[in-house]
Design a protein around this motif. Structure first.
Motif, mmCIF file in Angstrom:
data_model
loop_
_atom_site.group_PDB
_atom_site.id
_atom_site.type_symbol
_atom_site.label_atom_id
_atom_site.label_comp_id
_atom_site.label_asym_id
_atom_site.label_seq_id
_atom_site.Cartn_x
_atom_site.Cartn_y
_atom_site.Cartn_z
ATOM 1 N N ALA A 1 14.554 22.732 -5.295
ATOM 2 C CA ALA A 1 14.649 22.353 -3.876
ATOM 3 C C ALA A 1 13.294 22.473 -3.198
ATOM 4 C CB ALA A 1 15.692 23.216 -3.164
ATOM 5 N N ARG A 2 12.547 23.510 -3.531
ATOM 6 C CA ARG A 2 11.214 23.663 -2.957
ATOM 7 C C ARG A 2 10.271 22.588 -3.484
ATOM 8 N NH1 ARG A 2 10.590 28.741 -4.845
ATOM 9 N NH2 ARG A 2 8.340 28.520 -4.830
ATOM 10 N N ALA A 3 10.410 22.230 -4.746
ATOM 11 C CA ALA A 3 9.580 21.156 -5.320
ATOM 12 C C ALA A 3 9.898 19.828 -4.640
ATOM 13 C CB ALA A 3 9.801 21.063 -6.823
ATOM 14 N N ARG A 4 11.171 19.592 -4.365
ATOM 15 C CA ARG A 4 11.554 18.349 -3.685
ATOM 16 C C ARG A 4 10.975 18.305 -2.273
ATOM 17 N NH1 ARG A 4 17.390 15.441 -2.726
ATOM 18 N NH2 ARG A 4 16.505 13.718 -1.553
ATOM 19 N N ASP B 1 8.459 34.929 -8.892
ATOM 20 C CA ASP B 1 8.151 35.793 -10.034
ATOM 21 C C ASP B 1 7.495 35.041 -11.188
ATOM 22 O OD1 ASP B 1 10.257 34.308 -11.038
ATOM 23 O OD2 ASP B 1 11.548 36.032 -11.444
ATOM 24 N N GLY B 2 7.331 33.719 -11.035
ATOM 25 C CA GLY B 2 6.679 32.929 -12.072
ATOM 26 C C GLY B 2 7.561 32.591 -13.260
ATOM 27 N N ALA B 3 8.834 32.925 -13.190
ATOM 28 C CA ALA B 3 9.739 32.674 -14.312
ATOM 29 C C ALA B 3 10.047 31.187 -14.484
ATOM 30 C CB ALA B 3 11.038 33.458 -14.129
ATOM 31 N N VAL B 4 10.036 30.441 -13.386
ATOM 32 C CA VAL B 4 10.445 29.040 -13.412
ATOM 33 C C VAL B 4 9.413 28.193 -12.657
ATOM 34 C CG1 VAL B 4 12.205 27.404 -12.602
ATOM 35 C CG2 VAL B 4 12.894 29.633 -13.493
ATOM 36 N N THR B 5 9.045 27.071 -13.248
ATOM 37 C CA THR B 5 8.223 26.074 -12.570
ATOM 38 C C THR B 5 8.929 24.733 -12.712
ATOM 39 O OG1 THR B 5 6.194 27.277 -13.094
ATOM 40 C CG2 THR B 5 5.953 24.972 -12.435
ATOM 41 N N VAL B 6 9.073 24.019 -11.603
ATOM 42 C CA VAL B 6 9.799 22.763 -11.580
ATOM 43 C C VAL B 6 8.919 21.683 -10.952
ATOM 44 C CG1 VAL B 6 11.831 21.550 -10.692
ATOM 45 C CG2 VAL B 6 12.018 23.940 -11.374
ATOM 46 N N THR B 7 8.917 20.511 -11.579
ATOM 47 C CA THR B 7 8.244 19.346 -11.017
ATOM 48 C C THR B 7 9.272 18.237 -10.858
ATOM 49 O OG1 THR B 7 6.150 19.939 -12.074
ATOM 50 C CG2 THR B 7 6.391 17.649 -11.354
ATOM 51 N N VAL B 8 9.290 17.629 -9.674
ATOM 52 C CA VAL B 8 10.228 16.548 -9.387
ATOM 53 C C VAL B 8 9.466 15.364 -8.798
ATOM 54 C CG1 VAL B 8 12.148 18.131 -8.947
ATOM 55 C CG2 VAL B 8 10.761 17.323 -7.039
ATOM 56 N N VAL B 9 10.084 14.208 -8.862
ATOM 57 C CA VAL B 9 9.568 13.015 -8.194
ATOM 58 C C VAL B 9 10.279 12.906 -6.851
ATOM 59 C CG1 VAL B 9 9.005 11.845 -10.358
ATOM 60 C CG2 VAL B 9 11.253 11.512 -9.339
ATOM 61 N N PRO B 10 9.770 12.063 -5.942
ATOM 62 C CA PRO B 10 10.473 11.896 -4.667
ATOM 63 C C PRO B 10 11.941 11.535 -4.906
ATOM 64 C CG PRO B 10 8.335 10.854 -4.572
ATOM 65 C CD PRO B 10 8.546 11.276 -6.002
ATOM 66 N N ARG C 1 0.831 -1.211 0.000
ATOM 67 C CA ARG C 1 0.000 0.000 0.000
ATOM 68 C C ARG C 1 0.861 1.254 0.000
ATOM 69 N NH1 ARG C 1 -3.741 -2.310 4.448
ATOM 70 N NH2 ARG C 1 -2.214 -1.183 5.635
ATOM 71 N N ALA C 2 1.998 1.219 0.709
ATOM 72 C CA ALA C 2 2.898 2.375 0.730
ATOM 73 C C ALA C 2 3.481 2.614 -0.659
ATOM 74 C CB ALA C 2 4.016 2.163 1.748
ATOM 75 N N ARG C 3 3.893 1.548 -1.335
ATOM 76 C CA ARG C 3 4.418 1.695 -2.698
ATOM 77 C C ARG C 3 3.361 2.296 -3.618
ATOM 78 N NH1 ARG C 3 7.460 -2.772 -1.513
ATOM 79 N NH2 ARG C 3 5.842 -4.271 -2.014
ATOM 80 N N ALA C 4 2.143 1.819 -3.509
ATOM 81 C CA ALA C 4 1.055 2.340 -4.344
ATOM 82 C C ALA C 4 0.760 3.799 -4.020
ATOM 83 C CB ALA C 4 -0.197 1.490 -4.167
ATOM 84 N N ALA C 5 0.844 4.155 -2.739
ATOM 85 C CA ALA C 5 0.536 5.522 -2.325
ATOM 86 C C ALA C 5 1.539 6.534 -2.857
ATOM 87 C CB ALA C 5 0.471 5.609 -0.802
ATOM 88 N N ILE C 6 2.796 6.126 -3.001
ATOM 89 C CA ILE C 6 3.812 7.083 -3.452
ATOM 90 C C ILE C 6 4.129 6.972 -4.933
ATOM 91 C CG2 ILE C 6 4.847 7.245 -1.178
ATOM 92 C CD1 ILE C 6 7.135 5.497 -2.184
ATOM 93 N N ALA C 7 3.521 6.014 -5.616
ATOM 94 C CA ALA C 7 3.852 5.781 -7.020
ATOM 95 C C ALA C 7 3.662 7.009 -7.896
ATOM 96 C CB ALA C 7 3.038 4.612 -7.571
ATOM 97 N N GLY C 8 2.616 7.766 -7.678
ATOM 98 C CA GLY C 8 2.345 8.908 -8.543
ATOM 99 C C GLY C 8 2.678 10.250 -7.935
ATOM 100 N N VAL C 9 3.403 10.245 -6.833
ATOM 101 C CA VAL C 9 3.696 11.505 -6.154
ATOM 102 C C VAL C 9 4.701 12.334 -6.943
ATOM 103 C CG1 VAL C 9 4.749 12.522 -4.090
ATOM 104 C CG2 VAL C 9 3.138 10.646 -3.869
ATOM 105 N N GLU C 10 4.384 13.604 -7.081
ATOM 106 C CA GLU C 10 5.288 14.592 -7.667
ATOM 107 C C GLU C 10 5.187 15.855 -6.825
ATOM 108 O OE1 GLU C 10 3.725 15.242 -11.595
ATOM 109 O OE2 GLU C 10 5.013 13.712 -12.463
ATOM 110 N N GLY C 11 6.255 16.608 -6.778
ATOM 111 C CA GLY C 11 6.225 17.907 -6.116
ATOM 112 C C GLY C 11 6.458 18.980 -7.157
ATOM 113 N N THR C 12 5.668 20.027 -7.100
ATOM 114 C CA THR C 12 5.805 21.128 -8.051
ATOM 115 C C THR C 12 5.928 22.427 -7.283
ATOM 116 O OG1 THR C 12 4.506 19.975 -9.735
ATOM 117 C CG2 THR C 12 4.683 22.348 -9.964
ATOM 118 N N ALA C 13 6.816 23.284 -7.770
ATOM 119 C CA ALA C 13 6.982 24.609 -7.177
ATOM 120 C C ALA C 13 7.256 25.601 -8.305
ATOM 121 C CB ALA C 13 8.141 24.622 -6.176
ATOM 122 N N ALA C 14 6.832 26.828 -8.071
ATOM 123 C CA ALA C 14 7.091 27.918 -9.020
ATOM 124 C C ALA C 14 7.872 29.001 -8.291
ATOM 125 C CB ALA C 14 5.782 28.475 -9.555
ATOM 126 N N SER C 15 8.742 29.660 -9.016
ATOM 127 C CA SER C 15 9.481 30.770 -8.425
ATOM 128 C C SER C 15 8.499 31.896 -8.119
ATOM 129 C CB SER C 15 10.578 31.254 -9.376
ATOM 130 O OG SER C 15 10.009 31.706 -10.603
#
Length: 98
Positions: free
Chosen positions: A78-81, A39-48, A23-37
């Motif tokens: 770093a904020r996305a992570r 000023d909106g110039a940069v948006t980053v998405t990372v996986v765990p 269940r833990a593997r399934a719960a984190i399978a689709g996790v992504e973190g997204t953050a934007a600067s």
């Protein structure tokens, strides 16, 4: 408690642990973190773990120097992570209890 009872209890605990891990593997399978600067110039998405999934550079990023842009990407990643890590912890917390 005889040996058979102990073994039955052990097998039950092992099956429960296996179920929780699945269940833990399934719960984190689709996790992504997204953050934007800010000023909106940069948006980053990372996986765990921080691996980059997506990087979007808005038009306003063109006004930044390469050094500024690189620093902004690193800071935003770093904020996305941190967001991805928070989401993983939130997803698995109920499975780690008891």
């Amino acid at each position: 408690m005889d040996g058979r009872q102990w073994l039955d209890g052990y097998q039950h605990r092992l099956a429960d642990l296996t179920s929780r891990a699945d269940r833990a593997r399934a719960a984190i399978a689709g996790v992504e973190g997204t953050a934007a600067s800010a000023d909106g110039a940069v948006t980053v998405t990372v996986v765990p773990g921080g691996a980059l999934r997506r990087l979007v550079l808005a038009e306003r990023s063109e006004g930044l120097s390469r050094v500024q842009l690189a620093a902004l990407v690193v800071e935003t990643a770093a904020r996305a992570r941190a967001e991805a890590d928070r989401l993983v912890a939130e997803a698995v917390a109920p499975l780690l209890e008891a």
